[in-house]
Design an enzyme around this catalytic site. Structure first.
Site, PDB file in Angstrom:
ATOM      1  N   LYS A  13      35.777  46.045  33.610  1.00  0.00           N
ATOM      2  CA  LYS A  13      35.519  46.339  32.194  1.00  0.00           C
ATOM      3  C   LYS A  13      35.990  45.204  31.290  1.00  0.00           C
ATOM      4  O   LYS A  13      35.339  44.836  30.340  1.00  0.00           O
ATOM      5  CB  LYS A  13      36.242  47.621  31.808  1.00  0.00           C
ATOM      6  CG  LYS A  13      35.266  48.681  31.383  1.00  0.00           C
ATOM      7  CD  LYS A  13      35.950  49.955  30.997  1.00  0.00           C
ATOM      8  CE  LYS A  13      34.955  51.079  31.211  1.00  0.00           C
ATOM      9  NZ  LYS A  13      35.549  52.376  31.144  1.00  0.00           N
ATOM     10  N   LYS A  48      49.936  37.935  36.544  1.00  0.00           N
ATOM     11  CA  LYS A  48      50.009  38.533  35.213  1.00  0.00           C
ATOM     12  C   LYS A  48      51.147  37.928  34.398  1.00  0.00           C
ATOM     13  O   LYS A  48      50.999  37.709  33.195  1.00  0.00           O
ATOM     14  CB  LYS A  48      50.191  40.056  35.318  1.00  0.00           C
ATOM     15  CG  LYS A  48      48.910  40.745  35.786  1.00  0.00           C
ATOM     16  CD  LYS A  48      49.087  42.241  35.900  1.00  0.00           C
ATOM     17  CE  LYS A  48      47.800  42.888  36.382  1.00  0.00           C
ATOM     18  NZ  LYS A  48      47.978  44.266  36.803  1.00  0.00           N
ATOM     19  N   LYS A 105      34.593  39.793  40.109  1.00  0.00           N
ATOM     20  CA  LYS A 105      34.625  41.210  40.454  1.00  0.00           C
ATOM     21  C   LYS A 105      34.218  42.035  39.222  1.00  0.00           C
ATOM     22  O   LYS A 105      34.602  41.700  38.101  1.00  0.00           O
ATOM     23  CB  LYS A 105      36.066  41.552  40.876  1.00  0.00           C
ATOM     24  CG  LYS A 105      36.266  42.962  41.347  1.00  0.00           C
ATOM     25  CD  LYS A 105      37.701  43.142  41.824  1.00  0.00           C
ATOM     26  CE  LYS A 105      38.016  44.615  41.984  1.00  0.00           C
ATOM     27  NZ  LYS A 105      39.375  44.876  42.424  1.00  0.00           N
TER      28      LYS A 105
END
Ligand code: SF4
Length: 333
Positions: free
Chosen positions: A194, A111, A191
């Site tokens: 959303k 990240k 995977k």
């Protein structure tokens, strides 16, 4: 009964990926464990987010979890920011957690490299996770493979705090790996998530399920209707294994290998079985949405029960660390 803690981000309504990968297991755990489940809104703010959407997303997640089968009579369900001890214990734990350990967390590195300026909240994310679990002195944590490293860190934080302040106070939680394999999205590659737009919502109505399944990726070998395929290379087949009866799953594999069915025939059967499996969840969600005050009441009750445990833990932590108890005016010497 061993105590389980698990958390989920307030990402709005659940999709079938997080239902199969985590929540279905939580529902089952209510029969065998003392369960504490948390909607982790403090975790959600470590990434860019829209403040005006957070409340609705938190509420929708609560509705989804209750509709999916979390039962407030058999578990504690609450929102993380309703129990302030989560952040208090996080601060305490930052004082025994080496920065180097946090910097080597794979998720942090992934990240952080996508951000221009890395914020301390992102680095401390696993410390907040440690506080989430250890606040309830939970011994079992259901996790996916991608969370095992954070759980290891949590165990280390518990060891370090215990060694410095009070032996054996915090248990070292054990991971309970989810039996469900990684649920792949409708793109057939990544995977289900959303943010990638490759999901089917747990509360989606039948027509929406069909709309999403129709264009979903299948075995690329099936270029024309007459080309046989390999079900093992197709995500639609994986989903049949979760939502269709065993006879149908065998029939799907056979029809795929012999090109008896086209992919649309196969998806139509899946869409019908999926819609039937999700119908009771959708119905419960509709009932809950019609009574928002009931959902808020459940969350308030969950927070009160969580708070009672958290308060006790923090009182012991403060005592072991030598803080002056609030309200006292003389030192205890
Ligand atoms: S027939 Fe079914 S299992 Fe086979 S490739 Fe098509 S969608 Fe996939």
């Amino acid at each position: 009964m061993a105590r389980v803690f698990s958390g989920i981000q307030p990402s709005g309504e659940l999709h079938i990926g997080n239902y199969l990968g985590a929540v279905r297991n939580w529902v089952a755990l209510q029969a065998t464990h003392e369960c504490v489940f948390c909607i982790v809104d403090y975790h959600a703010i470590t990434q860019a987010y829209e403040p005006e959407q957070l409340e609705a997303r938190t509420f929708d997640m609560a509705v989804s979890l209750l509709a999916a089968g979390l039962d407030p009579a058999r578990c504690i369900l609450f929102v993380q920011s309703h129990v302030p001890e989560h952040t208090e214990l996080t601060w305490v734990f930052t004082t025994v957690t080496p920065v180097g350990e946090l910097e080597r967390m794979t998720q942090f590195k992934d990240k952080a490299q996508r951000q221009e300026s890395v914020l301390a909240g992102l680095l401390n994310y696993p410390v907040l996770q440690a506080a989430d679990v250890l606040l309830y002195r939970a011994t079992v944590v259901p996790v996916g493979e991608d969370q095992v490293q954070h759980l290891e860190l949590m165990r280390e934080v518990a060891r370090k705090w215990n060694a410095r302040f009070r032996e054996d106070f915090f248990p070292e939680p054990q991971p309970m790996l989810s039996a469900a394999r990684r649920i792949v999205g409708l793109d057939g590659d990544a995977k289900m998530s959303k943010s990638l737009g490759n999901t089917i919502g747990l509360l989606d109505p039948p027509e929406r399920i069909w709309e999403l399944l129709r264009p979903a990726k299948t075995d690329p070998a099936r270029v024309t209707r007459k080309d046989p395929g390999d079900p093992e290379k197709c995500n639609i087949y994986s989903l049949h294994q979760y939502f269709s009866p065993p006879d149908t799953v065998r029939h799907v594999a056979d029809q795929c290998r012999t090109a008896g069915w086209g992919c649309l025939d196969c998806k139509r059967v899946l869409a019908d079985n999926l819609a039937a499996a999700l119908a009771p969840i959708r119905e419960r969600a509709t009932e809950l949405k019609a009574r928002p005050e009931r959902v808020r009441e459940i969350l308030a009750d969950g927070a009160a029960r969580a708070h009672a445990i958290a308060r006790e833990t923090m009182a012991a932590v403060r005592d072991a660390m030598g803080f002056l108890p609030a309200g006292e005016v003389t030192l205890r010497r």
